[in-house]
Design a protein around this motif. Structure first.
Motif, PDB file in Angstrom:
ATOM      1  N   ASP A 174       0.848  -1.191   0.000  1.00 27.35           N
ATOM      2  CA  ASP A 174       0.000   0.000   0.000  1.00 27.35           C
ATOM      3  C   ASP A 174       0.887   1.246   0.000  1.00 27.35           C
ATOM      4  OD1 ASP A 174      -2.006   1.803   0.119  1.00 27.35           O
ATOM      5  OD2 ASP A 174      -2.579   1.409   2.202  1.00 27.35           O
ATOM      6  N   LEU A 175       1.050   1.836  -1.197  1.00 31.10           N
ATOM      7  CA  LEU A 175       1.874   3.041  -1.319  1.00 31.10           C
ATOM      8  C   LEU A 175       1.215   4.261  -0.688  1.00 31.10           C
ATOM      9  CD1 LEU A 175       3.220   2.740  -4.982  1.00 31.10           C
ATOM     10  CD2 LEU A 175       4.510   2.420  -2.871  1.00 31.10           C
ATOM     11  N   SER A 176      -0.106   4.221  -0.534  1.00 29.61           N
ATOM     12  CA  SER A 176      -0.808   5.387   0.012  1.00 29.61           C
ATOM     13  C   SER A 176      -0.395   5.667   1.457  1.00 29.61           C
ATOM     14  CB  SER A 176      -2.321   5.184  -0.076  1.00 29.61           C
ATOM     15  OG  SER A 176      -2.719   4.061   0.719  1.00 29.61           O
ATOM     16  N   ALA A 177       0.222   4.682   2.102  1.00 29.91           N
ATOM     17  CA  ALA A 177       0.707   4.898   3.463  1.00 29.91           C
ATOM     18  C   ALA A 177       1.827   5.929   3.510  1.00 29.91           C
ATOM     19  CB  ALA A 177       1.187   3.571   4.062  1.00 29.91           C
ATOM     20  N   TYR A 178       2.421   6.185   2.347  1.00 27.85           N
ATOM     21  CA  TYR A 178       3.526   7.146   2.269  1.00 27.85           C
ATOM     22  C   TYR A 178       3.052   8.516   1.775  1.00 27.85           C
ATOM     23  CZ  TYR A 178       6.470   3.041   2.858  1.00 27.85           C
ATOM     24  OH  TYR A 178       7.056   1.891   3.348  1.00 27.85           O
ATOM     25  N   ALA A 179       1.762   8.766   1.812  1.00 25.64           N
ATOM     26  CA  ALA A 179       1.219  10.051   1.390  1.00 25.64           C
ATOM     27  C   ALA A 179       1.751  11.161   2.287  1.00 25.64           C
ATOM     28  CB  ALA A 179      -0.303  10.014   1.429  1.00 25.64           C
ATOM     29  N   VAL A 180       2.011  12.318   1.711  1.00 34.38           N
ATOM     30  CA  VAL A 180       2.496  13.482   2.453  1.00 34.38           C
ATOM     31  C   VAL A 180       1.499  14.613   2.247  1.00 34.38           C
ATOM     32  CG1 VAL A 180       4.374  15.125   2.778  1.00 34.38           C
ATOM     33  CG2 VAL A 180       4.888  12.762   2.122  1.00 34.38           C
ATOM     34  N   LEU A 214      -3.745   6.043  -8.899  1.00 31.09           N
ATOM     35  CA  LEU A 214      -4.884   6.673  -8.229  1.00 31.09           C
ATOM     36  C   LEU A 214      -6.118   5.780  -8.292  1.00 31.09           C
ATOM     37  CD1 LEU A 214      -6.077   9.176  -6.805  1.00 31.09           C
ATOM     38  CD2 LEU A 214      -6.551  10.131  -9.083  1.00 31.09           C
ATOM     39  N   ALA A 215      -6.324   5.143  -9.446  1.00 30.70           N
ATOM     40  CA  ALA A 215      -7.480   4.251  -9.599  1.00 30.70           C
ATOM     41  C   ALA A 215      -7.399   3.072  -8.643  1.00 30.70           C
ATOM     42  CB  ALA A 215      -7.560   3.755 -11.044  1.00 30.70           C
ATOM     43  N   ALA A 216      -6.170   2.612  -8.372  1.00 31.21           N
ATOM     44  CA  ALA A 216      -5.980   1.468  -7.471  1.00 31.21           C
ATOM     45  C   ALA A 216      -5.884   1.903  -6.009  1.00 31.21           C
ATOM     46  CB  ALA A 216      -4.722   0.708  -7.860  1.00 31.21           C
ATOM     47  N   GLY A 217      -5.986   3.206  -5.749  1.00 28.40           N
ATOM     48  CA  GLY A 217      -5.909   3.696  -4.386  1.00 28.40           C
ATOM     49  C   GLY A 217      -4.512   3.704  -3.808  1.00 28.40           C
ATOM     50  N   GLN A 218      -3.472   3.646  -4.661  1.00 26.82           N
ATOM     51  CA  GLN A 218      -2.095   3.597  -4.192  1.00 26.82           C
ATOM     52  C   GLN A 218      -1.554   4.986  -3.847  1.00 26.82           C
ATOM     53  OE1 GLN A 218       0.120   0.941  -3.681  1.00 26.82           O
ATOM     54  NE2 GLN A 218      -1.697  -0.340  -3.824  1.00 26.82           N
ATOM     55  N   ILE A 219      -2.160   6.027  -4.351  1.00 25.39           N
ATOM     56  CA  ILE A 219      -1.769   7.398  -4.003  1.00 25.39           C
ATOM     57  C   ILE A 219      -3.030   8.194  -3.706  1.00 25.39           C
ATOM     58  CG2 ILE A 219       0.392   7.455  -5.317  1.00 25.39           C
ATOM     59  CD1 ILE A 219      -1.085   8.857  -7.560  1.00 25.39           C
ATOM     60  N   THR A 220      -2.871   9.279  -2.963  1.00 30.67           N
ATOM     61  CA  THR A 220      -4.024  10.119  -2.652  1.00 30.67           C
ATOM     62  C   THR A 220      -4.292  11.092  -3.787  1.00 30.67           C
ATOM     63  OG1 THR A 220      -2.685  11.847  -1.587  1.00 30.67           O
ATOM     64  CG2 THR A 220      -3.416   9.988  -0.202  1.00 30.67           C
ATOM     65  N   TYR A 221      -5.478  11.656  -3.790  1.00 32.77           N
ATOM     66  CA  TYR A 221      -5.865  12.603  -4.841  1.00 32.77           C
ATOM     67  C   TYR A 221      -4.962  13.828  -4.836  1.00 32.77           C
ATOM     68  CZ  TYR A 221      -8.765  16.050  -7.317  1.00 32.77           C
ATOM     69  OH  TYR A 221      -9.228  17.018  -8.169  1.00 32.77           O
ATOM     70  N   ASP A 222      -4.671  14.370  -3.631  1.00 28.35           N
ATOM     71  CA  ASP A 222      -3.829  15.566  -3.546  1.00 28.35           C
ATOM     72  C   ASP A 222      -2.418  15.293  -4.071  1.00 28.35           C
ATOM     73  OD1 ASP A 222      -5.887  17.032  -2.503  1.00 28.35           O
ATOM     74  OD2 ASP A 222      -5.278  16.790  -0.403  1.00 28.35           O
ATOM     75  N   ASN A 223      -1.873  14.147  -3.713  1.00 25.69           N
ATOM     76  CA  ASN A 223      -0.541  13.809  -4.210  1.00 25.69           C
ATOM     77  C   ASN A 223      -0.558  13.571  -5.714  1.00 25.69           C
ATOM     78  OD1 ASN A 223       0.501  11.926  -1.238  1.00 25.69           O
ATOM     79  ND2 ASN A 223       0.535  14.109  -1.669  1.00 25.69           N
TER      80      ASN A 223
END
Length: 609
Positions: A174-180, A214-223
């Motif tokens: 889950d790459l989204s855990a690294y969202a800033v 983004l479609a897979a939820g791996q990054i946030t919309y803002d990032n």
């Protein structure tokens, strides 16, 4: 990079699928580029000139061409080659660059709206099959269509692989855990977007990765918004890297691209929240659901690029003036190519125009050398001053090492032209383009042969050109005057509107020169018969007269290639109407015979008039 990819394949089977998707997508873009290049040619320059004479047309051309080719980097590099070859102005090139940035947003809409919601792989297979069938055909146009079909197929297949790869990747990591969050996140992910684009050399491929993640939820919309800004900025860096190999015009356009994308990125980062609000508002008006983050990302990408165009478009002329004034370079020695660089090979049209420009420089080098050999300045030759008076008033012969100048300013540049022509010929050309290349190659040889003839003649010209004996000096004055007249008339033709000048404009000059040549030979023979000229001296004069004729003939033939070619039909008609060498010699002989009969009837004084 290869080691990093290998490690990724080893630790993650799903990474293979993502990497394969990117590779297929990039290969599809390369196939599209190859396909579109098959349709470039003489018509491209006419379309460009008609489509870039106004700023709004230039922007529109950039939007449409990038939408079709799905590569803003390709459009930018091709535009740099056009500006470098002086096919279009710098301001028109800036307009195309702005349009290309706007046109690249269509790719985001395609990927977000179609690639992530439809099983696009089903459409890829037929495109690949048709592409291979067309690619196996012999006609160039059919091969071009084959590359286009294959490009579309591989693009679709790459999108499908990326989508399924990120879907599988989601379960393992889950790459989204690294969202800033916050402004730091915007700067960090903008930098990541720049880095990805520079590595992959394609903002479209970066957008594909962003949208799939983004479609897979791996990054946030803002990032994802920040990554899109970085992709836009990274495309300017890849263009700048390519533009650094161009000449001064190409470098200026590459700098303009960087300035435009930096300005656009700075505005997008500073107003990212406000643009986000505009996306929410406009998205609601055009029916984009609040939770459809993919289409919102595409709309954001379009809005900040459009905002950049609106900001910079009114200042295009000011930017052009700024670049011309401040982006300069140390002038290259005349013997170094100025227009021949790898980027000029992007299209056959830009390559041929670059060659014609470089051939003009070779002609000018030869012009300088031969004019000095005649002890006449270019300013005198190109003025309205009487050439007879200028030649007669020469007080000293200008010292000139013809061999040294030939090696430094003629031979090296001629070699570069021949090498570039060979490179161009290896890229597949239409018959008309091949004919133009042959004409340019022959013209380069004609210029070299004219200089070599000057080398042979220069020693006697330096010795006898200012002889105190009028019997000796007179013929050499006529030789100097004849060559100077050729330069004068060629320069007058070159200064005219290219649309109104044809090779037929030179026929009258060729006829006049042949008449003068025969007249001088006849006079030398008469001086031998009357014992006024020693046979040894006469032999030198006749040899030098032959060299002078060779110089004039080669210069005239070379100057034809400097003129912009017309349509193949126009050129065929000119060939029918043009006088050949035998006809010119026969007409000149008839004129001289009539002159002699006229002189015998009216006396020598009347005949000399």
């Amino acid at each position: 990079m290869l080691m990093g990819l290998g490690y990724g394949f080893w630790v993650s089977p799903t990474f293979k699928e993502i990497a394969a998707g990117v590779a297929l997508f990039l290969f599809g873009m390369l196939s599209l580029e190859q396909g579109f290049k098959a349709f470039t040619g003489g018509a491209l320059e006419r379309v460009l000139r008609g489509s870039t004479n106004r700023l709004w047309k230039s922007i529109g051309f950039g939007v449409i061409s990038t939408t079709l080719m799905q590569s803003s980097t390709l459009v930018s590099l091709v535009t740099i080659s056009f500006v470098s070859a002086e096919m279009i102005t710098l301001a028109a090139g800036i307009g195309i660059i702005m349009g290309a940035n706007l046109g690249t947003t269509t790719g985001a809409w395609l990927i977000a709206g179609l690639g992530m919601t439809v099983n696009i792989a089903e459409y890829a297979m037929p495109a690949l099959v048709f592409g291979v069938v067309l690619l196996l055909q012999k006609p160039k146009a059919m091969k071009g269509l084959g590359y286009l079909a294959m490009g579309v197929g591989f693009l679709f297949l790459g999108i499908a692989y990326m989508k399924s790869g990120f879907d599988a990747f989601q379960g393992a990591f889950d790459l989204s855990a690294y969202a800033v969050e916050g402004f730091l996140g915007v700067l960090l992910y903008t930098a990541i977007g720049v880095a990805i684009t520079v590595v992959m050399q394609s903002s479209h491929a970066t957008l594909l990765v962003i949208i799939a993640a983004l479609a897979a939820g791996q990054i946030t919309y803002d990032n994802a918004l920040a990554l899109a800004i970085g992709a836009n900025l990274g495309s300017a860096i890849t263009t700048a890297i390519g533009g650094m190999t161009a000449n001064l015009g190409g470098k200026r356009l590459a700098v303009a691209h960087v300035i435009f994308n930096l300005l656009t990125a700075a505005v997008a980062i500073a107003l990212i929240r406000q643009i986000g609000w505009a996306v929410d508002y406009l998205g609601g008006l055009i029916g984009i659901a609040d939770d459809n983050l993919l289409l919102k990302l595409a709309l954001f990408h379009t809005l900040f690029n459009l905002f950049g165009v609106i900001l910079l478009a009114p200042f295009t002329r000011l930017l052009e003036s700024f670049l011309i004034r401040h982006v300069t370079s140390v002038a290259k020695p005349m013997e170094q190519p100025r227009y021949l660089y790898p980027g000029a090979l992007e299209t056959s049209s830009s390559a041929i125009n670059a060659l014609r420009k470089e051939l003009g420089r070779l002609y000018d080098n030869a012009y300088d050398l031969i004019a000095k050999g005649l002890s006449l300045s270019r300013s005198v030759i190109e003025s309205d001053q009487s050439l007879t008076a200028a030649v007669a008033s020469t007080q000293r012969m200008i010292p000139l090492d013809v061999d040294d100048v030939y090696e430094r300013k003629i031979k090296s540049l001629h070699s570069a032209i021949i090498a570039f022509i060979s490179e161009t010929q290896g890229r597949g050309l239409a018959a008309s383009e091949g004919n133009q290349l042959y004409a340019l190659q022959q013209a380069s040889r004609d210029i070299v042969e004219a200089v070599k003839a000057m080398k042979h003649m220069h020693k006697n010209l330096s010795t006898y050109g200012l002889s105190s004996d009028p019997i000796v000096r007179g013929p050499y004055n006529r030789i100097r005057r004849r060559i100077a007249r050729v330069f004068r008339e060629i320069q007058q033709i070159r200064s005219q509107d290219p649309e109104t000048v044809t090779s037929l404009s030179l026929d009258a000059l060729k006829l006049s020169l042949e008449t003068s040549s025969q007249d001088l030979t006849s006079d030398i023979n008469e001086m031998i018969r009357s014992r006024r000229l020693a046979p040894g001296m006469a032999t030198s004069m006749m040899n030098d007269e032959s060299y002078a004729s060779e110089i004039c003939d080669n210069l005239i033939e070379a100057s034809k290639a400097l003129l912009q070619p017309g349509t193949p039909e126009d050129e065929a008609m000119e060939d029918k109407l043009a006088l050949d060498d035998d006809e010119i010699q026969r007409i000149a002989a008839d004129r001289n015979s009539e002159t002699k009969r006229f002189g015998a009837h009216h006396g020598p004084e009347k005949a000399s008039q």
